[in-house]
Design a protein around this motif. Structure first.
Motif, short mmCIF file in Angstrom:
data_model
loop_
_atom_site.label_atom_id
_atom_site.label_comp_id
_atom_site.label_asym_id
_atom_site.label_seq_id
_atom_site.Cartn_x
_atom_site.Cartn_y
_atom_site.Cartn_z
N UNK A 151 -12.39 -6.01 -3.74
CA UNK A 151 -13.22 -5.82 -4.94
C UNK A 151 -12.64 -4.64 -5.72
N UNK A 152 -12.13 -4.93 -6.92
CA UNK A 152 -11.35 -3.90 -7.63
C UNK A 152 -11.67 -3.80 -9.11
N UNK A 153 -12.64 -4.59 -9.59
CA UNK A 153 -12.95 -4.50 -11.01
C UNK A 153 -14.33 -5.04 -11.27
N UNK A 154 -14.91 -4.57 -12.38
CA UNK A 154 -16.31 -4.86 -12.65
C UNK A 154 -16.57 -6.34 -12.94
N UNK A 155 -15.66 -7.00 -13.67
CA UNK A 155 -15.97 -8.40 -13.97
C UNK A 155 -15.92 -9.26 -12.71
N UNK A 182 -14.58 -2.07 -1.45
CA UNK A 182 -13.88 -1.69 -2.69
C UNK A 182 -12.45 -1.31 -2.33
N UNK A 183 -11.50 -1.94 -3.00
CA UNK A 183 -10.10 -1.58 -2.78
C UNK A 183 -9.78 -0.35 -3.63
N UNK A 184 -9.19 0.65 -2.99
CA UNK A 184 -8.87 1.90 -3.68
C UNK A 184 -7.35 2.05 -3.76
N UNK A 185 -6.88 2.31 -4.96
CA UNK A 185 -5.44 2.52 -5.20
C UNK A 185 -5.16 4.02 -5.07
N UNK A 241 -9.29 0.40 -7.43
CA UNK A 241 -9.95 1.40 -8.25
C UNK A 241 -9.30 2.75 -7.95
N UNK A 242 -9.09 3.60 -8.95
CA UNK A 242 -8.53 4.92 -8.65
C UNK A 242 -9.58 5.74 -7.92
N UNK A 243 -9.15 6.69 -7.10
CA UNK A 243 -10.12 7.44 -6.29
C UNK A 243 -11.22 8.09 -7.11
N UNK A 244 -10.86 8.65 -8.28
CA UNK A 244 -11.88 9.34 -9.08
C UNK A 244 -12.87 8.37 -9.71
N UNK A 245 -12.51 7.08 -9.81
CA UNK A 245 -13.42 6.09 -10.38
C UNK A 245 -14.35 5.47 -9.34
N UNK A 246 -14.13 5.76 -8.06
CA UNK A 246 -14.93 5.11 -7.02
C UNK A 246 -16.44 5.38 -7.19
N UNK A 247 -16.87 6.62 -7.43
CA UNK A 247 -18.32 6.84 -7.55
C UNK A 247 -18.95 6.01 -8.67
N UNK A 248 -18.30 5.98 -9.85
CA UNK A 248 -18.82 5.19 -10.98
C UNK A 248 -18.83 3.70 -10.63
N UNK A 249 -17.72 3.21 -10.09
CA UNK A 249 -17.61 1.78 -9.79
C UNK A 249 -18.64 1.36 -8.73
N UNK A 250 -18.78 2.22 -7.71
CA UNK A 250 -19.76 1.93 -6.66
C UNK A 250 -21.17 1.83 -7.24
N UNK A 296 -17.83 -0.89 2.46
CA UNK A 296 -16.78 0.08 2.76
C UNK A 296 -15.68 0.11 1.74
N UNK A 297 -14.63 0.81 2.10
CA UNK A 297 -13.46 0.96 1.24
C UNK A 297 -12.24 0.40 1.97
N UNK A 298 -11.27 -0.02 1.19
CA UNK A 298 -10.03 -0.56 1.74
C UNK A 298 -8.86 0.05 0.98
N UNK A 299 -7.76 0.32 1.69
CA UNK A 299 -6.57 0.81 0.98
C UNK A 299 -5.29 0.29 1.60
N UNK A 300 -4.26 0.26 0.80
CA UNK A 300 -2.88 0.02 1.23
C UNK A 300 -2.07 1.21 0.71
#
Ligand SMILES: *Cc1c(COP(=O)(O)O)cnc(C)c1O
Length: 228
Positions: A106-110, A130-133, A143-152, A165-169
């Motif tokens: 999950x990486x974007x609002x739409x 939420x996938x975090x870049x 989602x960039x780390x600083x955008x995680x709170x807003x996106x969540x 949870x969160x996911x990253x590569x």
């Protein structure tokens, strides 16, 4: 086929042991770490071998490929759990909600909006990550780390979704440990219990840094050939 089946069973046993050791040596209960067997590009026979060896949680990158392989296996093994770990297009969201038990990209609002509608419509609620870049890599989703709170907040308060949870590569060719730490901290600050991080090359490190699920492909099934 017999030899490749026992090859997979042996790999599952050995990776499971390494997961236990990594958890115990960082003072964690091994039961808090789930092995996701990443079966992308591998045939149904390989997945069956893993199921026979007791593995129940699987990850696939593509909706179409998973839809071609997993429905009959899910009938045979009702406790099979399937996670989507590759990018999801909104036009495949309905199929993804029907097929997967976890959606980790999950990486974007739409996409969140379409998933919320589909989940309500199908009355089916895959766990969402939420996938975090973390490396802010332009070629990677997330989602960039600083955008995680807003996106969540947009997902939960805005759309009524439950986020697990969160996911990253992490970026390739760098020490992944600081990235794993960053994801674990971000999850904790966000009140999210799950961190999906770590692959064949670094799952033990990921566990030492708080992974609750590790996504392991090559170390279980061998090298991947061409994509299906
Ligand atoms: C393919 C893939 C994995 C597994 O990678 P291995 O190195 O084969 O263990 C894990 N996570 C994601 C998102 C993948 O695409």
């Amino acid at each position: 086929m017999q030899s490749s089946m026992s090859f997979i069973a042996q790999n599952i046993a050995s990776v499971t042991r390494k997961i236990e050791t990594a958890a115990l040596s960082s003072g964690r209960d091994p039961d808090t770490v789930t092995l996701i067997a990443v079966s992308k590009t591998h045939p149904i026979q390989a997945i069956e071998a893993a199921l026979k060896a007791g593995q129940r949680v699987f990850g696939e990158n593509r909706v179409q490929e998973a839809a071609a392989k997993f429905p009959p296996l899910k009938l045979l093994y009702p406790d099979l759990e399937l996670h989507l770990i590759g990018p999801l297009q909104t036009n495949k969201a309905a199929q993804a909600v029907a097929l997967f038990d976890g959606i980790q990209t999950l990486d974007r609002l739409n996409l969140a909006e379409v998933l919320a509608k589909e989940m309500a419509k199908q009355d089916r609620f895959p766990r969402l990550y939420i996938e975090v870049n973390l490396g802010r890599e332009p070629q990677k989703a997330g989602v960039t780390p600083e955008d995680v709170p807003f996106f969540l907040k947009a997902c939960t308060t805005g759309l009524g979704l439950k986020i697990d949870g969160l996911m990253c590569i992490p970026p390739q060719g760098q020490d992944p440990a600081p990235y794993f730490d960053q994801l674990a901290l971000l999850a904790e600050q966000s009140g999210l219990p799950r961190c999906s991080m770590g692959m064949s090359g670094d799952y033990e490190t990921a566990i030492a840094h708080g992974a609750t699920e590790v996504r392991v492909g090559t170390a279980l099934f061998g090298e991947r050939g061409s994509l299906l």
